[in-house]
Design a protein around this motif. Structure first.
Motif, PDB file in Angstrom:
ATOM      1  N   GLU A 180      41.163  -4.684  -5.701  1.00 49.40           N
ATOM      2  CA  GLU A 180      39.849  -4.076  -5.935  1.00 49.40           C
ATOM      3  C   GLU A 180      39.282  -3.496  -4.638  1.00 49.40           C
ATOM      4  OE1 GLU A 180      35.532  -5.068  -7.963  1.00 49.40           O
ATOM      5  OE2 GLU A 180      36.917  -6.712  -7.569  1.00 49.40           O
ATOM      6  N   ARG A 181      39.443  -4.218  -3.535  1.00 53.37           N
ATOM      7  CA  ARG A 181      38.959  -3.722  -2.234  1.00 53.37           C
ATOM      8  C   ARG A 181      39.658  -2.417  -1.874  1.00 53.37           C
ATOM      9  NH1 ARG A 181      40.370  -3.169   2.691  1.00 53.37           N
ATOM     10  NH2 ARG A 181      42.391  -4.165   2.456  1.00 53.37           N
ATOM     11  N   ILE A 182      40.973  -2.383  -2.060  1.00 55.01           N
ATOM     12  CA  ILE A 182      41.744  -1.174  -1.737  1.00 55.01           C
ATOM     13  C   ILE A 182      41.324  -0.026  -2.651  1.00 55.01           C
ATOM     14  CG2 ILE A 182      44.068  -0.172  -1.802  1.00 55.01           C
ATOM     15  CD1 ILE A 182      45.072  -2.976  -0.873  1.00 55.01           C
ATOM     16  N   PHE A 183      41.141  -0.311  -3.938  1.00 51.70           N
ATOM     17  CA  PHE A 183      40.705   0.732  -4.865  1.00 51.70           C
ATOM     18  C   PHE A 183      39.363   1.307  -4.443  1.00 51.70           C
ATOM     19  CE2 PHE A 183      38.053   1.950  -8.451  1.00 51.70           C
ATOM     20  CZ  PHE A 183      38.791   3.023  -8.926  1.00 51.70           C
ATOM     21  N   LYS A 184      38.415   0.442  -4.133  1.00 52.55           N
ATOM     22  CA  LYS A 184      37.084   0.910  -3.722  1.00 52.55           C
ATOM     23  C   LYS A 184      37.167   1.751  -2.449  1.00 52.55           C
ATOM     24  CE  LYS A 184      34.286  -2.664  -5.900  1.00 52.55           C
ATOM     25  NZ  LYS A 184      33.434  -3.831  -5.688  1.00 52.55           N
ATOM     26  N   GLN A 185      37.974   1.304  -1.497  1.00 51.06           N
ATOM     27  CA  GLN A 185      38.117   2.039  -0.245  1.00 51.06           C
ATOM     28  C   GLN A 185      38.768   3.407  -0.502  1.00 51.06           C
ATOM     29  OE1 GLN A 185      40.515   0.059   2.699  1.00 51.06           O
ATOM     30  NE2 GLN A 185      39.446   1.063   4.379  1.00 51.06           N
ATOM     31  N   ALA A 228      43.064 -13.841  -5.408  1.00 51.11           N
ATOM     32  CA  ALA A 228      43.009 -13.178  -4.099  1.00 51.11           C
ATOM     33  C   ALA A 228      43.721 -11.822  -4.146  1.00 51.11           C
ATOM     34  CB  ALA A 228      43.634 -14.068  -3.029  1.00 51.11           C
ATOM     35  N   ASP A 229      44.846 -11.746  -4.889  1.00 47.85           N
ATOM     36  CA  ASP A 229      45.561 -10.473  -5.044  1.00 47.85           C
ATOM     37  C   ASP A 229      44.664  -9.444  -5.742  1.00 47.85           C
ATOM     38  OD1 ASP A 229      47.905 -11.542  -3.922  1.00 47.85           O
ATOM     39  OD2 ASP A 229      48.709 -12.124  -5.888  1.00 47.85           O
TER      40      ASP A 229
END
Length: 150
Positions: free
Chosen positions: A123-128, A117-118
């Protein structure tokens, strides 16, 4: 291997990093007419050495030759230019840096490894962040340069 007799090939190599330059050398040795094209104003790709105002030399990338082995083409390149190769001494001769300068002592290991989950959140933060960066770059390309940028 050399090119067949009478078959002069013209080759364009994209990128003047280590791989591009090595490919260009191999092609030249084989008899090809080679042109190397580089987008930056310098050669070297990830290899970049800077000299600070006080004369200190700092390598900004490609600081290690991973795997000093005959199968690694960089080993031969390092030997050809008589580069001094040193085994990395992580305990005594390595300085760690944080955002505000040299770290005080060795880094503290994480108390627990990152969970799936971390990693997904990272990955979500990087993509954003990447998407926001790309949007900002697109805006800058559309705007005329400001007085500060000229």
């Amino acid at each position: 291997a050399a090119l067949p007799e009478g078959s002069k090939k013209r080759v364009i190599v994209i990128g003047a990093g280590v791989s591009g330059l090595a490919a260009a050398c191999d092609l030249r040795r084989a008899g090809a007419d080679v042109v190397v094209v580089e987008a930056r104003d310098r050669m070297g790709g990830r290899i970049q050495t800077e000299r600070l105002g006080d004369g200190t030399v700092v390598d900004m990338g490609a600081g290690w030759l991973h795997g000093r082995h005959p199968a690694n083409p960089l080993t031969k390149l390092a030997e050809d230019i008589q580069a001094t190769l040193v085994i990395t001494d992580w305990e005594e001769r390595t300085t760690c840096f944080e955002a505000l300068g040299p770290a005080m002592g060795k880094p503290t290991p994480a108390r627990q490894p990152m969970t799936d989950a971390d990693w997904e959140e990272a990955e979500r933060i990087f993509k954003q962040t990447h998407q926001l960066y790309m949007q900002e770059q697109a805006k800058r390309l559309k705007q005329p340069p400001s007085a500060e940028e000229e």
